[in-house]
Design an enzyme around this catalytic site. Structure first.
Site, short mmCIF file in Angstrom:
data_model
loop_
_atom_site.label_atom_id
_atom_site.label_comp_id
_atom_site.label_asym_id
_atom_site.label_seq_id
_atom_site.Cartn_x
_atom_site.Cartn_y
_atom_site.Cartn_z
N GLU A 48 -13.59 -2.61 10.82
CA GLU A 48 -13.43 -1.81 9.61
C GLU A 48 -14.43 -2.19 8.52
O GLU A 48 -14.93 -1.32 7.80
CB GLU A 48 -12.00 -1.96 9.09
CG GLU A 48 -11.73 -1.27 7.77
CD GLU A 48 -10.33 -1.52 7.24
OE1 GLU A 48 -10.04 -1.07 6.12
OE2 GLU A 48 -9.52 -2.17 7.95
N GLU A 108 0.81 -1.20 0.00
CA GLU A 108 0.00 0.00 0.00
C GLU A 108 0.85 1.26 0.00
O GLU A 108 0.56 2.24 0.68
CB GLU A 108 -0.95 0.00 1.20
CG GLU A 108 -1.95 -1.14 1.18
CD GLU A 108 -2.97 -1.07 2.30
OE1 GLU A 108 -4.15 -1.31 2.05
OE2 GLU A 108 -2.55 -0.79 3.45
N ASP A 150 -8.43 -9.03 3.07
CA ASP A 150 -8.28 -7.91 4.01
C ASP A 150 -9.42 -7.87 5.03
O ASP A 150 -10.28 -6.99 4.94
CB ASP A 150 -8.23 -6.59 3.23
CG ASP A 150 -7.84 -5.41 4.12
OD1 ASP A 150 -7.33 -5.62 5.22
OD2 ASP A 150 -8.05 -4.26 3.68
#
Length: 718
Positions: free
Chosen positions: A410, A308, A382
């Protein structure tokens, strides 16, 4: 002073400890005390406890860890036994073999290991005494908390003989906390660490944080975000970390730091960050020495590299092992470790993002230093609401692997959706990798028993912040609790943990505990059904991951787009990961690969993760795929509606303040579950061209309405 003013002052003082005074004089709660509320037990239970544990003694009160164990028992027991009959008072003796009285008992402390404990009754000086002992002070501390957990579960057994030790060595919280006190993917206020005031001022909240973690056996915390800043390695910030370490140390908690790979370059100390450059290695060695001078028990570094956009050794054509081993050499003289994250993805493998970690790390098996542990997410993408276990588990027998899970939600509705995550983690830990034949579970990889590794660990991405209730909502506290309990023993049943938590957090009344436990146990599946049913993944809106966005297809890189993951077209939906597609199934052991690759054996939970399926193909239920998807979305909404009804029936059994907050969040969850259902069906219906089954309620709005929804200020997005 007028009485009204005095009342306000007392109320303000009590507010800090989590005890509120309502205008009617009743005691109110805001969740600050977590599962350590220590309320009075029923009279019979209180009397039985007082008869066996009325006082607390130790010969080692000068030891800081034994001192906090004694303090915790003395804090809890008078309240727990406040309904006891008078004239009773058994004794607790707590300590280690350094205590002459405990040494004389010749207890079988080999059963406790290095960090565990033994609890049993014995004759001490002619008096029947409850002994809590460990080989080390931290073991005695864990034993004290375990005894208090037992005391709050109901009547103590007539004979207590408990011996436990943790199955996993590193039981970690990873704080994704930034230096400005924002928290990446955090949904409970600002960072708990008030960096601006440290090191000169600390917050009593740090002690309560330490108490809560020690009660679960959590023994390490990474203070800063894996997307780290180089400033963390300067003397100013190391001093701040050292002050936190001083507070946490008596509770058996070591401090770790996330390290940014390019730190020496960004601090203008070296010309390069090449791990094979002697100047770079020398800088990190000197930095480690500097840290250990002020934090003697510093645990080591956590590193996110070449993922990332983060810098890493691959920038210099070096491997992850080259990078990890250079840092490992710097901390090894001090007994430190390096946790190197396997979460890597970039445009170098556009075929299937889910394959990249395996492709990069599998060839490095056996090449990492002995004080390096590779930190692997529970699934290959993820932290999705449901993922198959990561193919690296079982694929690197020569390398210790620790599992990383996300306590913060999340992708599961942030703090306002009730989603108890222990069933998700248990699902992964129980999964069989077949690395060494049947029974080679992920749990056995994680605890080291499969390959004989001693360096083992679990990491949980925390959702602990400045909110008074710590976690943004009361039920999110259960995920912190469950994580700690499962890090201690990965085989603990999620329902058992839920009951423990509910009894301590709310009330031991079975009329409350059993329905609340059932509600918790079904909650994660409800989220899966109204967000990502049948193995779908990453359908969340861009960036903040709040709400649905399955239509997003215009982002710069393919794997940033939800359409990349669901691949819906007029013929069907799902990501083909069999040999006719990306062949990601080949990264698993052959028995697992065969099961996932076969439509007849993959199961509904992972169907669309591994297969592209036609809309009109028949499912095991007899419905077509499209009809089954609609049923799953409707089932998720119905489950949340059921949770609202269940809570309405239970809420009168606890305090009004927490009951009302939970009820209000369940209303939010219901509204947003409907949003997810309607937006998803509007989109997938437009792609498939299939009408809704007869009698099914259509979405409240058209697709353009849902596409136009924006949330630029959603929390936790940095």
């Amino acid at each position: 002073m007028r009485s009204g003013s005095w009342t306000r002052i007392v109320a303000a003082l009590l507010l800090f400890t989590g005890i509120l005074v309502r205008p009617d004089g009743a005691r109110a709660e805001d969740g600050y005390e977590l599962w350590q509320r220590y309320r009075a037990l029923p009279a019979a239970d209180a009397s039985a406890l007082a008869a066996r544990a009325g006082s607390v003694e130790s010969d080692e009160a000068s030891n800081p860890t034994i001192a906090v164990a004694v303090a915790e028992l003395r804090r809890a027991l008078p309240t727990l036994t406040s309904g006891a009959a008078t004239g009773q008072g058994g004794a607790i003796l707590i300590g280690t073999p350094a205590s002459p009285r405990i040494a004389a008992l010749r207890l079988p402390l080999s059963r406790a290991g290095e960090e565990g404990f033994l609890i049993r009754e014995a004759d001490v000086g002619g008096r029947r005494t409850l002994v809590i002992a460990g080989n080390r002070p931290v073991g005695a501390l864990y034993g004290a908390f375990h005894f208090l957990r037992l005391a709050q579960q109901g009547p103590l057994p007539a004979r207590i003989d408990v011996a436990e030790q943790p199955r996993v060595k590193l039981r970690m919280l990873n704080h994704w906390d930034n230096l400005d006190r924002t928290v990446e993917r955090g949904f409970s206020g600002q960072s708990i660490w008030d960096w601006w005031k440290l090191p000169n001022a600390t917050d009593p909240r740090y002690i309560d944080y330490a108490r809560a973690n020690a009660s679960l056996g959590i023994n390490g915390t990474v203070l800063n975000n894996v997307n780290a800043k180089p400033d963390m390695m300067t003397a100013e910030w190391i001093a701040k970390a050292a002050k936190v370490a001083d507070v946490l140390r008596p509770y058996g908690i070591k401090v770790y730091l996330s390290a940014r790979w390019s730190t020496p370059v960004e601090l203008k100390q070296t010309a390069t960050a090449d791990p094979l450059d002697p100047a770079v290695a020398a800088w990190w060695k000197a930095k480690a020495d500097e840290i250990y001078r002020v934090i003697p028990d510093f645990g080591g570094f956590l590193v996110k590299a070449n993922s990332e956009g983060q810098p890493g050794p691959q920038d210099y054509k070096r491997t992850h092992a080259d990078g990890a081993n250079m840092l490992a050499a710097a901390v090894k003289p001090h007994g430190g470790i390096v946790m190197w994250r396997a979460f890597v993805y970039s445009e170098v493998d556009p075929e299937d993002r889910g394959k990249q970690a395996y492709s990069e790390f599998k060839p490095l098996d056996g090449k990492f230093a002995d004080n390096v542990v590779v930190q692997v997410k529970n699934g290959a993408i993820d932290f999705q609401p449901r993922e198959p276990f990561h193919p690296l588990f079982g694929a690197m027998p020569k390398t210790p692997l620790m599992i990383e899970v996300q306590i913060t939600k999340e992708y599961l509705g942030f703090a306002t959706h009730l989603a108890y995550l222990a069933p998700m983690w248990s699902e992964v830990l129980e999964a069989d990798t077949y690395a060494k034949g049947r029974g080679s579970t992920v749990a056995k990889v994680v605890d080291g028993s499969l390959e004989g590794h001693e360096l083992t660990g679990m990491a949980g991405v925390a959702n602990i912040g400045s909110d008074r209730n710590w976690s943004g909502s009361i039920f999110d506290q259960a995920n912190w609790y469950a994580y700690g309990r499962m890090a201690w023993n990965p085989d603990l049943a999620p329902a058992t943990i839920a009951r423990e938590w509910a009894r301590q957090t709310f009330t031991p009344d079975p009329a409350f505990v059993e329905p609340a436990t059932a509600m918790m146990m079904g909650s994660r599946q409800a989220v899966v059904d109204y967000m990502t049913p049948l193995g779908l993944a990453h359908l969340m809106a861009t960036g903040h991951h709040y709400g649905p966005g399955p239509w997003v297809s215009d982002l710069a890189r393919p794997e940033w787009n939800p359409t990349y993951y669901h691949r819906a077209d007029k013929n069907g939906i799902g990501f083909d990961r069999t040999k006719t597609g990306s062949n990601a199934v080949a990264q698993y052991a052959p028995p697992v690969a065969r099961r996932f690759a076969d439509r007849r054996t993959v199961g509904d939970d992972f169907l669309l993760w591994f297969h592209h399926v036609g809309w009109d193909e028949r499912m095991a239920s007899g419905r077509t795929l499209w009809e089954e998807m609609v049923a799953r979305y409707d089932g998720g909404v119905a489950a949340v509606e059921g949770m609202n009804r269940q809570w309405a029936a239970l809420s009168s059994m606890i305090d009004t303040e927490r009951a009302e907050q939970i009820a209000s969040f369940l209303v939010i969850q219901k509204e947003e579950a409907i949003w997810w259902r309607d937006a998803s069906l509007a989109y997938f219906g437009s792609v498939s061209g299939r009408p809704l089954p007869q009698g099914v309620r259509p979405p409240a709005h058209d697709l353009d309405y849902y596409k136009a929804i924006r949330h630029p200020y959603a929390p936790g997005h940095h």
